[in-house]
Design a protein around this motif. Structure first.
Motif, PDB file in Angstrom:
ATOM      1  N   LYS A  49       0.942  -1.115  -0.523  1.00 44.62           N
ATOM      2  CA  LYS A  49       0.381   0.162   0.155  1.00 44.62           C
ATOM      3  C   LYS A  49       0.915   0.927   0.187  1.00 44.62           C
ATOM      4  N   GLY A  50       2.224   1.604   0.107  1.00 48.13           N
ATOM      5  CA  GLY A  50       2.871   2.033   0.468  1.00 48.13           C
ATOM      6  C   GLY A  50       2.570   3.427   1.461  1.00 48.13           C
ATOM      7  N   ILE A  51       2.775   2.525   2.327  1.00 47.54           N
ATOM      8  CA  ILE A  51       2.524   3.340   3.944  1.00 47.54           C
ATOM      9  C   ILE A  51       3.452   3.797   4.600  1.00 47.54           C
ATOM     10  N   ASP A  52       4.032   4.887   5.008  1.00 50.21           N
ATOM     11  CA  ASP A  52       5.450   4.715   5.922  1.00 50.21           C
ATOM     12  C   ASP A  52       5.162   3.977   6.737  1.00 50.21           C
ATOM     13  N   PRO A  53       5.622   3.066   7.820  1.00 52.08           N
ATOM     14  CA  PRO A  53       5.532   2.941   9.261  1.00 52.08           C
ATOM     15  C   PRO A  53       5.765   3.634  10.244  1.00 52.08           C
ATOM     16  N   ALA A  54       6.002   5.142   9.649  1.00 59.83           N
ATOM     17  CA  ALA A  54       6.132   5.387  10.289  1.00 59.83           C
ATOM     18  C   ALA A  54       5.487   6.764  10.931  1.00 59.83           C
TER      19      ALA A  54
END
Length: 216
Positions: A49-54
């Motif tokens: 999903k291209g989500i930044d874990p931060a």
């Protein structure tokens, strides 16, 4: 087995936890829960999903719409079998990243505890005996040299037709070890009452028999 028993198997990547736990589960007729695969699955979905874990709000939103289950030993993420997709060095590192996030740990630990409360299980991961099932009847901590663990992981990837480089696999193993043992939330370490099993140079059958000997 008539009574509910819980077996915790902790240790670093490549120590043979999953292989051993699956065999013990089969011999005892209990459920095997691969918690590492659960974190890999979250890492996989985060990556896809291209989500930044931060970005915690985005992570929490994703988690609210995520289901993970085990069917026939395979992990099912949102209704899809992702066994093959999550078994790569990249997903190993993604699992390490997302496992440091409180919302991810809260969701998965709650799910793991529900499984353990309902039936006899053998569960492997990084903090099963210290956090997920601190009251487990049996606790084991499996380890092996980084070189041997890297060799096992390398051969596993090659056997699956995945292009791999031993030196890179070793580097990933060492990096993952450092991150797992130094993270703030539930770092990798043996439970005080865990039985330590160093599997360096020891065959699978021997390790399985040692665990069965303790349980039986």
């Amino acid at each position: 087995m008539s009574e509910i028993i819980r077996i915790a198997v902790d240790g670093p990547g490549g120590a043979g936890k999953s292989t051993i736990a699956k065999l013990v589960a089969k011999k005892l007729g209990i459920e095997y829960i691969d918690t590492g695969a659960m974190y890999r699955a979250i890492g996989y979905k985060t990556s896809v999903k291209g989500i930044d874990p931060a970005n915690l709000p985005a992570m929490e939103d994703m988690l609210s719409d995520t289901t993970i289950d085990f069917v026939g030993g395979s992990i099912i993420l949102d209704g899809e079998n992702v066994d093959g997709a999550i078994r790569t060095p990249k997903m190993s590192m993604m699992a390490s990243k997302v496992s440091q996030l409180a919302p991810v740990r809260a969701k998965l630990v709650a799910s793991q505890r529900q499984m353990a409360a309902a039936k006899s299980v053998i569960m492997d991961g990084r903090d099963i005996g210290t956090n997920v099932m601190p009251d487990a009847e049996y606790k084991f901590f499996m380890t092996a040299s980084a070189e041997e663990r890297a060799d096992r992981r390398y051969k596993e990837l090659v056997q699956k037709g995945i292009d791999a480089d031993y030196d890179e696999v070793l580097k990933d193993i060492e990096k993952r070890d450092y991150e797992d043992t130094h993270r703030e939330l539930d770092p990798l370490k043996p439970a005080e009452d865990a039985i330590i099993l160093d599997t360096t140079g020891i065959g699978i059958d021997e390790v399985v028999e040692r665990i069965l000997g303790e349980v039986k």
